[in-house]
Design a protein around this motif. Structure first.
Motif, short mmCIF file in Angstrom:
data_model
loop_
_atom_site.label_atom_id
_atom_site.label_comp_id
_atom_site.label_asym_id
_atom_site.label_seq_id
_atom_site.Cartn_x
_atom_site.Cartn_y
_atom_site.Cartn_z
N VAL B 319 55.64 47.95 26.23
CA VAL B 319 55.86 48.85 27.55
C VAL B 319 54.40 48.40 28.67
N GLY B 320 54.05 47.42 28.38
CA GLY B 320 53.04 46.52 29.35
C GLY B 320 51.58 46.81 28.71
N TYR B 321 50.63 46.17 29.43
CA TYR B 321 49.62 45.96 28.89
C TYR B 321 48.32 46.33 29.89
N ARG B 322 47.22 46.58 29.31
CA ARG B 322 46.08 46.93 30.42
C ARG B 322 44.78 46.02 29.89
N GLY B 323 43.86 45.90 30.96
CA GLY B 323 42.79 44.80 30.34
C GLY B 323 41.80 45.83 29.58
N ARG B 324 40.98 44.78 28.93
CA ARG B 324 39.86 45.43 27.89
C ARG B 324 38.60 45.53 29.10
N GLU B 325 38.11 46.80 29.20
CA GLU B 325 36.94 46.75 29.89
C GLU B 325 35.65 46.25 29.47
N ILE B 326 34.99 45.51 30.16
CA ILE B 326 33.90 44.69 30.01
C ILE B 326 32.70 45.60 30.42
N GLN B 327 31.82 45.96 29.47
CA GLN B 327 31.02 46.85 29.81
C GLN B 327 29.96 46.15 30.88
N GLY B 328 29.88 47.03 31.99
CA GLY B 328 29.08 46.67 33.02
C GLY B 328 29.71 45.79 34.26
N ILE B 329 31.06 45.97 34.02
CA ILE B 329 31.79 45.43 35.20
C ILE B 329 32.88 46.69 35.64
N PRO B 330 32.91 47.03 36.97
CA PRO B 330 33.46 48.15 37.50
C PRO B 330 34.98 48.18 37.24
N THR B 331 35.79 49.00 36.44
CA THR B 331 36.95 48.63 36.08
C THR B 331 37.74 49.92 36.12
N ASP B 332 39.16 49.92 36.40
CA ASP B 332 39.82 51.05 36.63
C ASP B 332 40.21 51.40 35.11
N PRO B 333 39.90 52.88 34.58
CA PRO B 333 40.15 52.77 33.19
C PRO B 333 41.47 52.99 32.76
N ASP B 334 42.25 53.13 33.68
CA ASP B 334 43.79 53.36 33.28
C ASP B 334 44.43 51.93 33.08
N SER B 335 44.36 51.16 34.28
CA SER B 335 44.99 49.74 34.33
C SER B 335 44.21 48.88 33.76
N GLY B 336 42.83 48.87 33.63
CA GLY B 336 41.93 47.84 33.16
C GLY B 336 41.68 46.95 34.21
N ILE B 337 42.12 47.06 35.30
CA ILE B 337 42.02 46.14 36.32
C ILE B 337 40.42 46.14 37.11
N VAL B 338 39.99 45.18 37.22
CA VAL B 338 38.44 45.15 37.69
C VAL B 338 38.64 45.35 39.10
N THR B 339 37.80 46.16 39.59
CA THR B 339 37.42 46.48 41.00
C THR B 339 37.29 45.57 41.80
N VAL B 358 39.80 36.90 38.33
CA VAL B 358 41.28 36.16 38.56
C VAL B 358 42.22 36.68 37.42
N GLY B 359 43.50 36.14 37.91
CA GLY B 359 44.51 36.73 36.73
C GLY B 359 44.85 37.89 36.41
N TRP B 360 45.24 38.30 35.23
CA TRP B 360 45.71 39.65 34.98
C TRP B 360 44.60 40.60 35.20
N GLN B 361 43.19 40.29 34.94
CA GLN B 361 42.01 41.10 35.09
C GLN B 361 41.99 41.66 36.25
N ALA B 362 42.47 40.67 37.33
CA ALA B 362 42.25 40.94 38.72
C ALA B 362 43.57 41.71 39.42
N ARG B 363 44.72 41.46 38.82
CA ARG B 363 46.09 41.94 39.39
C ARG B 363 46.91 42.86 38.51
N GLY B 364 46.77 42.84 37.02
CA GLY B 364 47.41 43.82 36.32
C GLY B 364 48.62 42.47 35.88
#
Lengths: 81, 445
Positions: B319-339, B358-364
């Motif tokens: 049912v979908g994927y989200r990004g792994r938050e990288i410590q020190g990079i502003p990231t939406d906690p739900d989607s894992g997308i970097v701000t 770039v890529g899924w870390q930027a857009r989902g």
């Protein structure tokens, strides 16, 4: 198995597909774009990019469209001069 | 390429800049390729795994060998003399993002969206319930998801999801395991699939056949599996000829479904069932999952009369994927997308110079492999635009020190490849993947 650009592309050549192709296998043809059948990796990235739904998987070609795959093969066989 | 006159500064806009790319999957390598085309002279590509290629190696199904041809183009980029591969280093854990900023002028994040979303229903913790991340990771030999013991129980499985990942999972369960002998799946995966023959695999889609994100090609493949019948209830299917564009993916998918619905049932070794408009409510079982309770997605009432209880010893949520938050990079906690705005990372509402994504870390997680090429071009043009500001920002008299970032290099990856080829030879496959962290780190089986 490859993707094929059909007649709807003629004189449209929007090129959105070219932007998407991960292996750069879409070339400028005579009046339309052509997918190189030996270079296409069947990933499908180009298909939704086309604004005129000109791109089909070879298995989805209507009988009247099969000619476009043959034409693509011929185009690349004769060299892209 | 357009060159600016020498008097205007460096001939190549990116000359002298040290760039790091975090993630050696398609989006990271496409970005690297574009940076090289733009004149970058030094790009360090860092991956948390000792192996490059990201989703191409760990996402694309083993029976989709044609897609893997893309590895050839990615390899060409990663072996370019201007590129250095650093494997086995997780940014944010093994290497702080602040350190990265000291050692590089610009950093492009391309870490994807690797985390499988859970279903969030009771019983999800039961043995036999997996996310697609775990399940795909298992058959694709991802070291985070290695399970050498018999993983599968049959003969029935439920796969939740309306995308190609759900179809991949269903196909792997239904195909004849002999089809995988020549692929790179590990021996224990092959053994587990052989020991568990599935007779019924149910694909459950929350919405309708029209809303499903299946690619026609992938869907058709399922109907062509030898000995497998596809079962669809035709009563609720939308009419494909009513589609505004009868050549569209949706129209073609609907035609396939209509064709299957019209087929008279015949005896087959296995069946693939599609259920549209159902949501999973619960995984039921005592010591492991035994059945899955579904309810019509748009049911107005809370009564359970319309519930469907499917017998299943395996439940996979795709049912979908989200990004792994990288410590020190502003990231939406739900989607894992970097701000970010158009690939430039924002901190505190402002552009953070020298940080890109770039890529899924930027857009989902959407789009097939290849969609990231557009991002790559964008990030390269940002870098060209920012180049003089990035140069000006360098502390005077200091040099960036990318070589101080160390890990398992390209030579190590080549040793892994050799070990995998040796494993493959025993089975008549061109390679068989190493699947544990230890084996990947030592490059030995």
């Amino acid at each position: 198995m490859v993707y094929v650009i059909t007649g709807s592309c003629v004189d449209v050549t929007d090129r959105s597909c070219v932007e998407q192709c991960p292996v750069d296998c879409i070339y400028e043809g005579d009046r339309k774009l052509e997918i190189h059948p030996d270079e296409c990796i069947d990933c499908g990235a180009c298909e939704p990019a086309c604004p005129v739904s000109a791109i089909s998987h070879e298995r989805d070609l209507a009988p009247s469209e099969v000619q476009y795959l043959d034409a693509a093969r011929e185009f690349f066989a004769r060299g892209r001069a | 390429m357009t060159r600016t006159p020498a008097s205007d500064g460096p001939r190549e806009p990116l000359c002298g800049l040290e760039v790091a790319v975090v993630g050696a999957g398609p989006s990271g390598v496409f970005a690297t390729q574009e940076l090289l085309r733009t004149g970058a002279h030094s790009v360090t590509v860092i991956d948390r795994l000792p192996a490059p290629y990201g989703l191409l190696r760990y996402g694309v199904a083993p029976d989709h060998q044609q897609m893997k041809q893309l590895i050839g183009s990615l390899q060409q980029v990663l072996t370019d003399p201007r590129v250095r591969f650093v494997g086995g280093v997780e940014v944010g854990r093994d290497l702080a993002t602040t350190t990265l900023r000291e050692r590089f002028d610009a950093i492009v994040y391309a870490a994807g969206a690797p985390i499988g979303r859970p279903l969030g229903v009771p019983g999800e913790g039961l043995p036999g319930v997996f996310t697609s991340e775990q399940f795909v990771g298992w058959y694709n030999a991802h070291p985070d998801h290695a399970v050498e013991d018999q993983l599968l129980h049959g003969p029935c499985a439920v796969v939740i999801g309306g995308g190609n990942v759900a179809l991949d999972v269903a196909r792997i369960l239904l195909l004849d395991p002999d089809e995988l002998v020549r692929t790179d799946v590990p021996d224990h995966v092959l053994a587990s699939l052989r020991a568990t023959r599935f007779t019924d695999v149910h694909v459950v889609v929350r919405r309708g056949a029209k809303e499903a994100n299946f690619t026609t090609k992938e869907l058709r493949e399922l109907g062509e599996l030898p000995g497998v019948g596809v079962i669809v209830d035709g009563s609720g299917l939308p009419d494909p000829s009513a589609e505004p564009d009868t050549r569209s993916r949706i129209a073609r998918n609907l035609e396939l479904f209509a064709g299957w619905a019209a087929e008279p049932a015949k005896p087959t070794r296995a069946r693939l069932h599609f259920h549209f408009g159902f949501s999973v409510r619960e995984a039921v079982g005592t010591d492991r999952v035994a059945s899955v309770r579904l309810r019509p997605t748009f049911s107005e009432t809370s009564d359970t009369d319309d519930d469907l209880l499917l017998r299943a010893q395996l439940l996979v949520s795709a049912v979908g994927y989200r990004g792994r938050e990288i410590q020190g990079i502003p990231t939406d906690p739900d989607s894992g997308i970097v701000t970010n705005v158009d690939g430039r990372i924002h901190r505190g509402g402002r552009v953070s110079l020298g940080e890109y994504v770039v890529g899924w870390q930027a857009r989902g997680p959407s789009g097939v492999i290849g969609t990231s090429k557009v991002d790559a071009r964008q990030v390269a043009s940002h870098l060209v635009e920012d180049a003089s500001a990035l140069r000006a920002r360098r502390p005077l008299g200091t040099a960036r020190d990318p070589l101080s970032v160390r890990g398992l290099g390209w030579a190590h990856w080549e040793r892994i490849e050799l070990a995998e080829q040796a494993l493959g030879e025993r089975r008549g496959a061109s390679s068989v993947k190493l699947f544990t962290w230890t084996s990947l780190r030592s490059a030995t089986p």
